[in-house]
Design a protein around this motif. Structure first.
Motif, PDB file in Angstrom:
ATOM      1  N   SER A  25       0.811  -1.219   0.000  1.00  0.00           N
ATOM      2  CA  SER A  25       0.000   0.000   0.000  1.00  0.00           C
ATOM      3  C   SER A  25       0.848   1.273   0.000  1.00  0.00           C
ATOM      4  O   SER A  25       0.468   2.257  -0.647  1.00  0.00           O
ATOM      5  CB  SER A  25      -1.001   0.010   1.156  1.00  0.00           C
ATOM      6  OG  SER A  25      -0.342   0.076   2.393  1.00  0.00           O
ATOM      7  N   LEU A  28       2.025   1.875  -3.562  1.00  0.00           N
ATOM      8  CA  LEU A  28       0.872   2.250  -4.386  1.00  0.00           C
ATOM      9  C   LEU A  28       0.424   3.675  -4.066  1.00  0.00           C
ATOM     10  O   LEU A  28       0.077   4.443  -4.967  1.00  0.00           O
ATOM     11  CB  LEU A  28      -0.274   1.260  -4.169  1.00  0.00           C
ATOM     12  CG  LEU A  28       0.008  -0.164  -4.654  1.00  0.00           C
ATOM     13  CD1 LEU A  28      -1.077  -1.109  -4.179  1.00  0.00           C
ATOM     14  CD2 LEU A  28       0.151  -0.212  -6.170  1.00  0.00           C
ATOM     15  N   TRP A  29       0.453   4.033  -2.793  1.00  0.00           N
ATOM     16  CA  TRP A  29       0.099   5.390  -2.379  1.00  0.00           C
ATOM     17  C   TRP A  29       1.067   6.401  -2.994  1.00  0.00           C
ATOM     18  O   TRP A  29       0.657   7.435  -3.521  1.00  0.00           O
ATOM     19  CB  TRP A  29       0.098   5.489  -0.856  1.00  0.00           C
ATOM     20  CG  TRP A  29      -0.085   6.882  -0.358  1.00  0.00           C
ATOM     21  CD1 TRP A  29       0.877   7.704   0.166  1.00  0.00           C
ATOM     22  CD2 TRP A  29      -1.290   7.640  -0.342  1.00  0.00           C
ATOM     23  NE1 TRP A  29       0.333   8.913   0.495  1.00  0.00           N
ATOM     24  CE2 TRP A  29      -0.994   8.908   0.204  1.00  0.00           C
ATOM     25  CE3 TRP A  29      -2.594   7.371  -0.743  1.00  0.00           C
ATOM     26  CZ2 TRP A  29      -1.954   9.905   0.360  1.00  0.00           C
ATOM     27  CZ3 TRP A  29      -3.556   8.355  -0.591  1.00  0.00           C
ATOM     28  CH2 TRP A  29      -3.231   9.610  -0.041  1.00  0.00           C
ATOM     29  N   LEU A  32       0.267   6.984  -6.569  1.00  0.00           N
ATOM     30  CA  LEU A  32      -0.902   7.845  -6.774  1.00  0.00           C
ATOM     31  C   LEU A  32      -0.557   9.319  -6.598  1.00  0.00           C
ATOM     32  O   LEU A  32      -1.320  10.189  -7.016  1.00  0.00           O
ATOM     33  CB  LEU A  32      -2.029   7.459  -5.813  1.00  0.00           C
ATOM     34  CG  LEU A  32      -2.757   6.168  -6.146  1.00  0.00           C
ATOM     35  CD1 LEU A  32      -3.706   5.785  -5.015  1.00  0.00           C
ATOM     36  CD2 LEU A  32      -3.508   6.300  -7.465  1.00  0.00           C
ATOM     37  N   PHE A  47      -8.035   9.402  -3.635  1.00  0.00           N
ATOM     38  CA  PHE A  47      -8.114   8.296  -2.690  1.00  0.00           C
ATOM     39  C   PHE A  47      -7.432   8.697  -1.396  1.00  0.00           C
ATOM     40  O   PHE A  47      -6.464   9.455  -1.417  1.00  0.00           O
ATOM     41  CB  PHE A  47      -7.417   7.050  -3.259  1.00  0.00           C
ATOM     42  CG  PHE A  47      -8.027   6.535  -4.526  1.00  0.00           C
ATOM     43  CD1 PHE A  47      -9.117   5.686  -4.486  1.00  0.00           C
ATOM     44  CD2 PHE A  47      -7.526   6.911  -5.761  1.00  0.00           C
ATOM     45  CE1 PHE A  47      -9.686   5.209  -5.649  1.00  0.00           C
ATOM     46  CE2 PHE A  47      -8.079   6.445  -6.935  1.00  0.00           C
ATOM     47  CZ  PHE A  47      -9.169   5.584  -6.884  1.00  0.00           C
ATOM     48  N   ARG A  49      -5.267   7.442   2.034  1.00  0.00           N
ATOM     49  CA  ARG A  49      -4.274   6.402   2.328  1.00  0.00           C
ATOM     50  C   ARG A  49      -4.974   5.133   2.839  1.00  0.00           C
ATOM     51  O   ARG A  49      -4.574   4.019   2.511  1.00  0.00           O
ATOM     52  CB  ARG A  49      -3.268   6.936   3.345  1.00  0.00           C
ATOM     53  CG  ARG A  49      -2.035   6.092   3.434  1.00  0.00           C
ATOM     54  CD  ARG A  49      -0.978   6.753   4.339  1.00  0.00           C
ATOM     55  NE  ARG A  49       0.287   6.145   4.053  1.00  0.00           N
ATOM     56  CZ  ARG A  49       1.255   6.690   3.350  1.00  0.00           C
ATOM     57  NH1 ARG A  49       1.122   7.884   2.854  1.00  0.00           N
ATOM     58  NH2 ARG A  49       2.378   6.052   3.135  1.00  0.00           N
ATOM     59  N   GLN A  51      -8.002   4.082   2.036  1.00  0.00           N
ATOM     60  CA  GLN A  51      -8.636   3.406   0.907  1.00  0.00           C
ATOM     61  C   GLN A  51      -7.613   2.588   0.125  1.00  0.00           C
ATOM     62  O   GLN A  51      -7.897   1.459  -0.293  1.00  0.00           O
ATOM     63  CB  GLN A  51      -9.320   4.415  -0.023  1.00  0.00           C
ATOM     64  CG  GLN A  51     -10.581   5.014   0.545  1.00  0.00           C
ATOM     65  CD  GLN A  51     -11.106   6.146  -0.330  1.00  0.00           C
ATOM     66  OE1 GLN A  51     -10.353   7.016  -0.757  1.00  0.00           O
ATOM     67  NE2 GLN A  51     -12.412   6.122  -0.583  1.00  0.00           N
ATOM     68  N   VAL A  52      -6.443   3.147  -0.083  1.00  0.00           N
ATOM     69  CA  VAL A  52      -5.387   2.437  -0.804  1.00  0.00           C
ATOM     70  C   VAL A  52      -4.952   1.204  -0.004  1.00  0.00           C
ATOM     71  O   VAL A  52      -4.780   0.115  -0.563  1.00  0.00           O
ATOM     72  CB  VAL A  52      -4.196   3.363  -1.104  1.00  0.00           C
ATOM     73  CG1 VAL A  52      -3.022   2.593  -1.695  1.00  0.00           C
ATOM     74  CG2 VAL A  52      -4.628   4.494  -2.032  1.00  0.00           C
ATOM     75  N   TRP A  55      -7.651  -1.438  -0.318  1.00  0.00           N
ATOM     76  CA  TRP A  55      -7.646  -2.035  -1.650  1.00  0.00           C
ATOM     77  C   TRP A  55      -6.482  -3.023  -1.779  1.00  0.00           C
ATOM     78  O   TRP A  55      -6.664  -4.140  -2.269  1.00  0.00           O
ATOM     79  CB  TRP A  55      -7.548  -0.951  -2.722  1.00  0.00           C
ATOM     80  CG  TRP A  55      -7.632  -1.523  -4.101  1.00  0.00           C
ATOM     81  CD1 TRP A  55      -8.765  -1.789  -4.800  1.00  0.00           C
ATOM     82  CD2 TRP A  55      -6.536  -1.942  -4.918  1.00  0.00           C
ATOM     83  NE1 TRP A  55      -8.445  -2.341  -6.024  1.00  0.00           N
ATOM     84  CE2 TRP A  55      -7.079  -2.443  -6.122  1.00  0.00           C
ATOM     85  CE3 TRP A  55      -5.158  -1.931  -4.762  1.00  0.00           C
ATOM     86  CZ2 TRP A  55      -6.288  -2.937  -7.141  1.00  0.00           C
ATOM     87  CZ3 TRP A  55      -4.372  -2.427  -5.793  1.00  0.00           C
ATOM     88  CH2 TRP A  55      -4.937  -2.915  -6.966  1.00  0.00           C
ATOM     89  N   ALA A  56      -5.289  -2.627  -1.354  1.00  0.00           N
ATOM     90  CA  ALA A  56      -4.112  -3.502  -1.456  1.00  0.00           C
ATOM     91  C   ALA A  56      -4.304  -4.782  -0.642  1.00  0.00           C
ATOM     92  O   ALA A  56      -3.911  -5.866  -1.083  1.00  0.00           O
ATOM     93  CB  ALA A  56      -2.854  -2.764  -1.002  1.00  0.00           C
TER      94      ALA A  56
END
Length: 189
Positions: A25, A28-29, A32, A47, A49, A51-52, A55-56
């Motif tokens: 995450s 990925l953050w 973004l 998004f 943090r 939410q990311v 999702w991860a």
């Protein structure tokens, strides 16, 4: 077609694709937060943090899609790639790919797409799909050229689908069919 929705590990010459997991995450953050990457990918939604992270943590369990982390060593993330809207009855899916800043232009994205297409069109292992489609924004000619070089065929254009402040970008629709895949793969060598 009975589908196991857990993304398999796919290994190439330079990279390994593995299922996205909770500890991804942060990377990925950070991805973004890249304005250029967001613009080229057409990401307009903001998004948090949290939410990311959520999702991860659940990406590998989602039915109807496969999400991989693009890695060099199975650990450090260079990007992500997904097969979305996988329909086992229609035997179709959509491809999305994003390479993180600092890793673009090195062939990682190209190899990731090739590995995913092998899985999508293959049968052992694989999904045995008939069609893989994608959309790429007209403001991203480098990505459009990459997809075409891999054998994706331009199919159409959706006009002015994304506004980025002062102007609008078209979406270029591309696809590859199972009978086009063998020739495309032969051209990758």
């Amino acid at each position: 077609m009975d589908v196991n929705w857990v993304p398999p590990v796919l290994t190439g010459e330079m990279i390994t694709l593995r299922p996205i997991r909770a500890e991804d995450s942060d990377a990925l953050w950070d991805g973004l937060g890249d304005p250029e990457g967001r613009r080229m990918a057409g990401l307009t939604q903001e998004f948090t943090r949290e939410q990311v992270a959520q999702w991860a943590a659940t990406a590998a369990e989602r039915e109807g899609r496969f999400d991989w982390a693009t890695t060099v060593d199975g650990e450090a993330i260079l990007g992500r790639i997904s097969l979305e809207r996988v329909d086992p009855v229609a035997r179709s899916a959509n491809l999305r790919s994003l390479t993180l800043p600092g890793h673009r232009g090195r062939g990682y994205g190209r190899e990731a797409i090739m590995l995913v297409l092998d899985f999508a069109f293959g049968t052992d292992p694989g999904l045995g799909l008939h069609r893989v489609g994608l959309e790429v924004l007209s403001i991203n000619p480098r990505a459009a050229a990459l997809y075409q070089s891999l054998g994706f065929v331009p199919e159409g254009r959706r006009r002015e689908v994304l506004g980025d402040g002062e102007r609008f970008a078209d979406s270029l629709v591309m696809g590859m069919l199972e009978d086009e895949y063998p020739a495309a793969k032969a051209s990758w060598a």
